[in-house]
Scaffold this motif. Structure first.
Motif, PDB file in Angstrom:
ATOM      1  N   THR A 254      12.519   6.942  21.399  1.00 44.52           N
ATOM      2  CA  THR A 254      12.154   6.442  20.065  1.00 44.52           C
ATOM      3  C   THR A 254      12.951   7.149  18.980  1.00 44.52           C
ATOM      4  O   THR A 254      13.428   6.524  18.022  1.00 44.52           O
ATOM      5  CB  THR A 254      10.651   6.625  19.832  1.00 44.52           C
ATOM      6  OG1 THR A 254       9.927   5.898  20.842  1.00 44.52           O
ATOM      7  CG2 THR A 254      10.235   6.107  18.465  1.00 44.52           C
ATOM      8  N   GLU A 255      13.098   8.464  19.124  1.00 40.82           N
ATOM      9  CA  GLU A 255      13.867   9.215  18.138  1.00 40.82           C
ATOM     10  C   GLU A 255      15.352   8.875  18.204  1.00 40.82           C
ATOM     11  O   GLU A 255      16.003   8.683  17.168  1.00 40.82           O
ATOM     12  CB  GLU A 255      13.646  10.714  18.357  1.00 40.82           C
ATOM     13  CG  GLU A 255      12.217  11.174  18.060  1.00 40.82           C
ATOM     14  CD  GLU A 255      11.981  12.628  18.415  1.00 40.82           C
ATOM     15  OE1 GLU A 255      12.941  13.277  18.924  1.00 40.82           O
ATOM     16  OE2 GLU A 255      10.862  13.123  18.202  1.00 40.82           O
ATOM     17  N   LYS A 256      15.893   8.776  19.398  1.00 36.88           N
ATOM     18  CA  LYS A 256      17.330   8.530  19.541  1.00 36.88           C
ATOM     19  C   LYS A 256      17.734   7.180  18.960  1.00 36.88           C
ATOM     20  O   LYS A 256      18.757   7.059  18.278  1.00 36.88           O
ATOM     21  CB  LYS A 256      17.736   8.597  21.022  1.00 36.88           C
ATOM     22  CG  LYS A 256      19.220   8.319  21.255  1.00 36.88           C
ATOM     23  CD  LYS A 256      19.605   8.466  22.706  1.00 36.88           C
ATOM     24  CE  LYS A 256      21.062   8.098  22.938  1.00 36.88           C
ATOM     25  NZ  LYS A 256      22.014   8.955  22.181  1.00 36.88           N
ATOM     26  N   PHE A 257      16.939   6.157  19.225  1.00 35.38           N
ATOM     27  CA  PHE A 257      17.282   4.807  18.777  1.00 35.38           C
ATOM     28  C   PHE A 257      16.534   4.391  17.510  1.00 35.38           C
ATOM     29  O   PHE A 257      16.611   3.226  17.111  1.00 35.38           O
ATOM     30  CB  PHE A 257      17.023   3.805  19.902  1.00 35.38           C
ATOM     31  CG  PHE A 257      17.917   3.991  21.097  1.00 35.38           C
ATOM     32  CD1 PHE A 257      19.250   3.631  21.054  1.00 35.38           C
ATOM     33  CD2 PHE A 257      17.422   4.549  22.263  1.00 35.38           C
ATOM     34  CE1 PHE A 257      20.083   3.805  22.150  1.00 35.38           C
ATOM     35  CE2 PHE A 257      18.235   4.733  23.382  1.00 35.38           C
ATOM     36  CZ  PHE A 257      19.569   4.362  23.323  1.00 35.38           C
ATOM     37  N   ASP A 258      15.795   5.331  16.913  1.00 35.38           N
ATOM     38  CA  ASP A 258      15.068   5.082  15.655  1.00 35.38           C
ATOM     39  C   ASP A 258      14.212   3.817  15.772  1.00 35.38           C
ATOM     40  O   ASP A 258      14.249   2.933  14.911  1.00 35.38           O
ATOM     41  CB  ASP A 258      16.051   4.948  14.495  1.00 35.38           C
ATOM     42  CG  ASP A 258      15.378   5.168  13.133  1.00 35.38           C
ATOM     43  OD1 ASP A 258      14.232   5.662  13.121  1.00 35.38           O
ATOM     44  OD2 ASP A 258      15.990   4.824  12.107  1.00 35.38           O
ATOM     45  N   LEU A 259      13.397   3.753  16.818  1.00 38.23           N
ATOM     46  CA  LEU A 259      12.645   2.537  17.119  1.00 38.23           C
ATOM     47  C   LEU A 259      11.497   2.292  16.146  1.00 38.23           C
ATOM     48  O   LEU A 259      10.957   1.181  16.110  1.00 38.23           O
ATOM     49  CB  LEU A 259      12.108   2.603  18.555  1.00 38.23           C
ATOM     50  CG  LEU A 259      13.171   2.730  19.666  1.00 38.23           C
ATOM     51  CD1 LEU A 259      12.500   2.728  21.037  1.00 38.23           C
ATOM     52  CD2 LEU A 259      14.202   1.607  19.581  1.00 38.23           C
ATOM     53  N   ARG A 260      11.121   3.300  15.369  1.00 42.91           N
ATOM     54  CA  ARG A 260      10.011   3.122  14.419  1.00 42.91           C
ATOM     55  C   ARG A 260      10.493   2.944  12.979  1.00 42.91           C
ATOM     56  O   ARG A 260       9.698   3.050  12.047  1.00 42.91           O
ATOM     57  CB  ARG A 260       9.051   4.302  14.503  1.00 42.91           C
ATOM     58  CG  ARG A 260       8.289   4.371  15.824  1.00 42.91           C
ATOM     59  CD  ARG A 260       7.070   5.261  15.737  1.00 42.91           C
ATOM     60  NE  ARG A 260       6.309   5.249  16.977  1.00 42.91           N
ATOM     61  CZ  ARG A 260       5.399   4.330  17.273  1.00 42.91           C
ATOM     62  NH1 ARG A 260       5.146   3.359  16.410  1.00 42.91           N
ATOM     63  NH2 ARG A 260       4.753   4.383  18.421  1.00 42.91           N
ATOM     64  N   ALA A 261      11.754   2.657  12.810  1.00 39.17           N
ATOM     65  CA  ALA A 261      12.309   2.558  11.458  1.00 39.17           C
ATOM     66  C   ALA A 261      11.630   1.479  10.626  1.00 39.17           C
ATOM     67  O   ALA A 261      11.505   1.609   9.400  1.00 39.17           O
ATOM     68  CB  ALA A 261      13.810   2.284  11.534  1.00 39.17           C
ATOM     69  N   GLU A 262      11.155   0.400  11.254  1.00 40.72           N
ATOM     70  CA  GLU A 262      10.589  -0.726  10.517  1.00 40.72           C
ATOM     71  C   GLU A 262       9.098  -0.917  10.768  1.00 40.72           C
ATOM     72  O   GLU A 262       8.545  -1.958  10.420  1.00 40.72           O
ATOM     73  CB  GLU A 262      11.346  -2.004  10.884  1.00 40.72           C
ATOM     74  CG  GLU A 262      12.839  -1.943  10.551  1.00 40.72           C
ATOM     75  CD  GLU A 262      13.577  -3.200  10.964  1.00 40.72           C
ATOM     76  OE1 GLU A 262      12.925  -4.149  11.456  1.00 40.72           O
ATOM     77  OE2 GLU A 262      14.813  -3.231  10.802  1.00 40.72           O
ATOM     78  N   PRO A 370       6.615  -0.100  17.764  1.00 39.76           N
ATOM     79  CA  PRO A 370       8.023   0.196  17.532  1.00 39.76           C
ATOM     80  C   PRO A 370       8.890  -0.987  17.973  1.00 39.76           C
ATOM     81  O   PRO A 370       8.380  -1.974  18.524  1.00 39.76           O
ATOM     82  CB  PRO A 370       8.267   1.403  18.437  1.00 39.76           C
ATOM     83  CG  PRO A 370       7.321   1.183  19.579  1.00 39.76           C
ATOM     84  CD  PRO A 370       6.089   0.541  18.974  1.00 39.76           C
ATOM     85  N   LYS A 371      10.166  -0.895  17.713  1.00 41.31           N
ATOM     86  CA  LYS A 371      11.096  -1.858  18.303  1.00 41.31           C
ATOM     87  C   LYS A 371      10.983  -1.736  19.810  1.00 41.31           C
ATOM     88  O   LYS A 371      10.973  -0.631  20.359  1.00 41.31           O
ATOM     89  CB  LYS A 371      12.521  -1.558  17.838  1.00 41.31           C
ATOM     90  CG  LYS A 371      13.541  -2.575  18.299  1.00 41.31           C
ATOM     91  CD  LYS A 371      14.936  -2.238  17.765  1.00 41.31           C
ATOM     92  CE  LYS A 371      15.962  -3.258  18.252  1.00 41.31           C
ATOM     93  NZ  LYS A 371      17.327  -2.923  17.784  1.00 41.31           N
TER      94      LYS A 371
END
Length: 606
Positions: A254-262, A370-371
């Protein structure tokens, strides 16, 4: 018969493969490390202080065995198992190689839920589950929902709300997962219990290429013991993460791919469960009861369940939202106090508590998802957060998410059989077009309404949404903060004086933890890692009065003084029931990581 002979041949080949031999060796090593009589480790729980070695002689790429799969699935819960079965159904006669790894000593060992099953997804996945002997026997009967004060109860409506359970079943989710694993293995899925994923493999292009499993035989001093066996590299075209709530690998992905950005911040709860055998005269097989109110304060989200299974067994549990503010609040002791309410005490008197467990659950709902996909893989089940909080059910949603992901993976594979990296890009659209999305969308304001408006405001909003608008309110509420961010300094609160347990209805913490079957090899580095070992005393104890000693439902954390009178945080990692609450409520300094393969609770039949 031809297909069965072919499956048998493939299993025999697998058993002779390098990875099969390596995993058997790792399993035997793990078993040897856990052979100490349980009486010995139970009596030493409270004083097993964690000492972090200065360095650890972990395996390197040169040490490790490796093997290649089409798909690797991390976690043998309902979502991971459903994904593996659905993939095998779709692939037919094609030799699709699937590895499913599970950190518990056996499938179901680390699975904990209430649990009431809505069979929608199971009916789709295995329509003849009754004929195949699924361990699902107790049909849901009468429903009750109460608001509690300290000595009274007030009935609340059930009909027409998400809490209505007609057509559902009361089950042991651990037993259901063990049965699903049998179905998966019969179809050719390679199921490996006692194997934890500790690292993610990344390709040169940055995509996920599989996982690395945990080393066995690293001593508490960080050095390799005589039992050392390196972890393994399980390489895959697609890796599906089905780790459950707050998965350690999912956290890094999640952190690496920024899955919670939206998405909105996630919010979690802790569920604490006891399994009782009660007086047969009080038992009503199929009876379901939920409560809210006492003993929780109005600004703390939560409630209870009581489910009557077969053989005079009762599943009793309590859920507390981890976005509570008071650092003196203790979820476990609140649960023990709750059992002395006349409504509960009357049913438990004369009975015996036989099992105990705890785990965190993802409560954020639709807005906090998340994404779901990233290069080379996807998230399914509670590791993403598909729980329907209003229904207090997530098994059907977890299974459906795994099935939808599997269908997307297969479509990508069928479109390009030579592809080395499979990203199930169609999975999010499949989700949005399914009943799973509708299930979550209809209750999207439930948990945020309690987070924003407290108990009575939450009841008002959720009542209007479920009874009047049927999920069609013209707005969507948001979770505004992560759970650790809302904890207030101890100076704003006063310590809570909880009643002492009586040993009959309520119990001290370590007595209950002994019922969880928890076992860890004590000669290993602690799996609960501090990023900064100064923070517990300088921040947590000084400002927040050491909340980790209260929010942990297993007595892992305690502050003790040394001979000079200086306080330090003692971590009794042997107690850990893998609930992940510390990782969530601390938020910035404690990292839960998998212990040596197979360690942890034993929740079969819970």
């Amino acid at each position: 018969k031809r297909r069965e002979r072919e499956r048998k041949r493939k299993r025999e080949v697998k058993n002779e493969s390098m990875i099969g031999s390596a995993m058997r060796l790792a399993s035997l090593t793990r078993q040897a490390s856990l052979m100490a009589p349980r009486s010995s480790w139970t009596s030493n729980w409270r004083r097993m202080r964690s000492v972090y070695p200065s360095s650890e002689e972990r395996s390197t790429a040169e040490d490790r065995f490796g093997d290649d799969f089409d798909v690797v699935i991390v976690g043998a819960g309902p979502s991971g198992l459903a994904a593996s079965i659905r993939l095998k159904q779709l692939s037919g006669d094609r030799d699709l190689r699937i590895a499913l790894v599970e950190k518990g000593s056996e499938v179901g060992a680390h699975i904990l839920s209430g649990a009431v099953l809505q069979p929608t997804a199971l009916n789709e996945l295995i329509p003849d589950w009754k004929d195949k002997g699924a361990p699902i026997h107790t049909e849901a009967g009468e429903d009750h929902f109460y608001f509690l004060t300290k000595s009274s109860k007030f009935p609340l409506p059930v009909t027409g709300t998400p809490l209505q359970n007609h057509g559902n079943y009361i089950i042991s989710l651990g037993r259901l997962c063990a049965w699903l694993a049998e179905q998966a293995e019969e179809m050719g899925v390679e199921v490996y219990p006692g194997i934890s994923g500790t690292d993610v493999i990344y390709r040169e292009d940055g995509s996920v290429g599989g996982i690395i499993t945990g080393d066995v035989g690293i001593g508490k001093d960080g050095k390799r013991t005589g039992l050392f066996e390196p972890g393994m590299e399980l390489r895959a075209k697609c890796t599906i993460f089905a780790e459950g709530c707050r998965g350690s690998l999912t956290k890094h992905i999640t952190e690496k791919f920024d899955l919670r950005a939206e998405s909105s911040p996630p919010t979690y709860g802790i569920g604490i469960k006891e399994l009782w055998e009660i007086d047969p005269a009080k038992h009503k097989e199929g009876s379901i009861m939920h409560t809210i109110g006492w003993p929780l304060p109005n600004d703390v989200y939560g409630g209870s369940w009581m489910y009557h299974l077969h053989d005079n067994q009762v599943s009793l549990g309590f859920v507390v939202g981890l976005d509570y503010k008071n650092p003196y609040f203790n979820p476990y002791r609140t649960f023990q106090e709750f059992k002395h309410h006349p409504l509960i005490r009357e049913q438990l008197e004369g009975g015996t508590c036989v099992k105990y467990g705890a785990r965190a659950l993802s409560e954020g709902g639709l807005q906090s998802l998340p994404k779901l996909v990233f290069p080379g893989g996807a998230l399914v089940g509670d590791t993403a957060g598909f729980l329907n909080v209003a229904k207090i059910k997530g098994i059907h949603n977890s299974m459906k998410s795994g099935m939808l992901c599997a269908e997307s993976v297969w479509e990508e594979m069928a479109a390009d059989e030579s592809a080395e990296v499979i990203t199930p890009d169609g999975y999010p659209d499949k989700f949005k077009g399914s009943w799973l999305y509708e299930d979550l969308h209809a209750v999207r304001n439930f948990r945020p309404s309690f987070a924003n408006y407290g108990l009575f405001g939450g009841l008002l909003v959720s009542g209007v949404e479920s009874l009047i608008t049927r999920g069609k309110l013209p707005f969507t509420l948001k979770i505004k903060h992560e759970d650790h961010e809302v904890t207030e300094p101890a100076s704003k609160h006063t310590p809570i004086d909880y009643p002492k347990p009586d040993g009959k209805i309520s119990f001290d913490l370590l007595t209950n933890v002994s019922r969880s079957g928890t076992n860890h090899n004590e000669d290993q580095p602690p799996h609960l890692r501090l990023r900064d070992d100064k923070i517990p005393v300088e921040r947590n104890l000084k400002i927040y009065a050491g909340p980790e000693s209260r929010y942990c439902p297993a007595g892992v954390y305690e502050y003790v003084e040394d001979d000079s009178g200086q306080s330090h945080l003692q971590i009794n990692f042997s107690n850990c029931v893998h609930c992940k609450t510390c990782d969530i409520k601390d938020g910035t300094n404690i990292d839960w990581t998998p212990p040596e393969n197979g360690g942890g609770p034993l929740y079969i039949n819970m």
